[in-house]
Design a protein around this motif. Sequence first.
Motif, mmCIF file in Angstrom:
data_model
loop_
_atom_site.group_PDB
_atom_site.id
_atom_site.type_symbol
_atom_site.label_atom_id
_atom_site.label_comp_id
_atom_site.label_asym_id
_atom_site.label_seq_id
_atom_site.Cartn_x
_atom_site.Cartn_y
_atom_site.Cartn_z
ATOM 1 N N UNK A 24 0.818 -1.213 0.000
ATOM 2 C CA UNK A 24 0.000 0.000 0.000
ATOM 3 C C UNK A 24 0.847 1.256 0.000
ATOM 4 N N UNK A 25 1.966 1.239 0.720
ATOM 5 C CA UNK A 25 2.864 2.402 0.740
ATOM 6 C C UNK A 25 3.410 2.665 -0.665
ATOM 7 N N UNK A 26 3.707 1.611 -1.392
ATOM 8 C CA UNK A 26 4.297 1.757 -2.726
ATOM 9 C C UNK A 26 3.313 2.235 -3.797
ATOM 10 N N UNK A 27 2.029 1.996 -3.594
ATOM 11 C CA UNK A 27 1.041 2.313 -4.639
ATOM 12 C C UNK A 27 1.088 3.764 -5.132
ATOM 13 N N UNK A 28 1.031 4.771 -4.253
ATOM 14 C CA UNK A 28 1.081 6.153 -4.754
ATOM 15 C C UNK A 28 2.380 6.463 -5.497
ATOM 16 N N UNK A 29 3.490 5.906 -5.044
ATOM 17 C CA UNK A 29 4.766 6.131 -5.728
ATOM 18 C C UNK A 29 4.796 5.490 -7.105
ATOM 19 N N UNK A 30 4.202 4.317 -7.228
ATOM 20 C CA UNK A 30 4.167 3.632 -8.523
ATOM 21 C C UNK A 30 3.276 4.350 -9.530
ATOM 22 N N UNK A 31 2.171 4.902 -9.045
ATOM 23 C CA UNK A 31 1.256 5.609 -9.951
ATOM 24 C C UNK A 31 1.661 7.069 -10.143
ATOM 25 N N UNK A 32 2.476 7.587 -9.217
ATOM 26 C CA UNK A 32 2.922 8.973 -9.320
ATOM 27 C C UNK A 32 1.863 9.988 -8.935
ATOM 28 N N UNK A 33 0.819 9.515 -8.261
ATOM 29 C CA UNK A 33 -0.232 10.450 -7.838
ATOM 30 C C UNK A 33 -0.888 9.940 -6.565
ATOM 31 N N UNK A 34 -1.569 10.855 -5.897
ATOM 32 C CA UNK A 34 -2.300 10.501 -4.689
ATOM 33 C C UNK A 34 -3.480 9.602 -5.065
ATOM 34 N N UNK A 35 -3.694 8.565 -4.281
ATOM 35 C CA UNK A 35 -4.799 7.649 -4.531
ATOM 36 C C UNK A 35 -5.845 7.790 -3.433
ATOM 37 N N UNK A 36 -7.082 7.593 -3.789
ATOM 38 C CA UNK A 36 -8.168 7.598 -2.810
ATOM 39 C C UNK A 36 -8.014 6.375 -1.909
ATOM 40 N N UNK A 37 -8.514 6.470 -0.698
ATOM 41 C CA UNK A 37 -8.400 5.377 0.263
ATOM 42 C C UNK A 37 -9.036 4.100 -0.270
ATOM 43 N N UNK A 38 -10.146 4.260 -0.984
ATOM 44 C CA UNK A 38 -10.856 3.071 -1.463
ATOM 45 C C UNK A 38 -10.095 2.364 -2.583
ATOM 46 N N UNK A 39 -9.222 3.075 -3.285
ATOM 47 C CA UNK A 39 -8.389 2.422 -4.304
ATOM 48 C C UNK A 39 -7.378 1.487 -3.637
ATOM 49 N N UNK A 40 -6.782 1.938 -2.536
ATOM 50 C CA UNK A 40 -5.883 1.087 -1.773
ATOM 51 C C UNK A 40 -6.608 -0.137 -1.227
ATOM 52 N N UNK A 41 -7.852 0.080 -0.796
ATOM 53 C CA UNK A 41 -8.657 -1.025 -0.286
ATOM 54 C C UNK A 41 -8.965 -2.029 -1.398
ATOM 55 N N UNK A 42 -9.333 -1.539 -2.579
ATOM 56 C CA UNK A 42 -9.643 -2.436 -3.696
ATOM 57 C C UNK A 42 -8.426 -3.243 -4.143
ATOM 58 N N UNK A 43 -7.275 -2.594 -4.198
ATOM 59 C CA UNK A 43 -6.045 -3.312 -4.554
ATOM 60 C C UNK A 43 -5.764 -4.387 -3.504
ATOM 61 N N UNK A 44 -5.944 -4.037 -2.246
ATOM 62 C CA UNK A 44 -5.744 -4.997 -1.170
ATOM 63 C C UNK A 44 -6.697 -6.184 -1.269
ATOM 64 N N UNK A 45 -7.957 -5.907 -1.593
ATOM 65 C CA UNK A 45 -8.936 -6.984 -1.754
ATOM 66 C C UNK A 45 -8.525 -7.899 -2.908
ATOM 67 N N UNK A 46 -8.112 -7.305 -4.019
ATOM 68 C CA UNK A 46 -7.733 -8.103 -5.192
ATOM 69 C C UNK A 46 -6.512 -8.969 -4.913
ATOM 70 N N UNK A 47 -5.471 -8.371 -4.345
ATOM 71 C CA UNK A 47 -4.235 -9.115 -4.084
ATOM 72 C C UNK A 47 -4.474 -10.185 -3.017
#
Length: 92
Positions: A24-47
Amino acid sequence: MGSTTGDGLLQENLLNILLLFPAGILLPGLTGRKLKWWMGLLVGIAVSSAIEISQLLLCRGLFEFDDIIHNSLGCMLGCLLGNRMLRLVHEK
């Protein structure tokens, strides 16, 4: 239920939260932009779902629905921290 069992469950839940926290810490750095909290949650659910389903299909470990919840929560919390870190980097 003794305190030892409760402590073991708490430890297991905290470790499950920590499992996807770094991702989750890496996600904003990989996308280069701030992500909404629910995007982190969805990625977590998928993984986490992929991990749990593979454990079920490969007969390695246990499929536990609560692991998906705790892993996803960890990914979301990591994403929130990653957003703050990204903001600090862009401010400098």
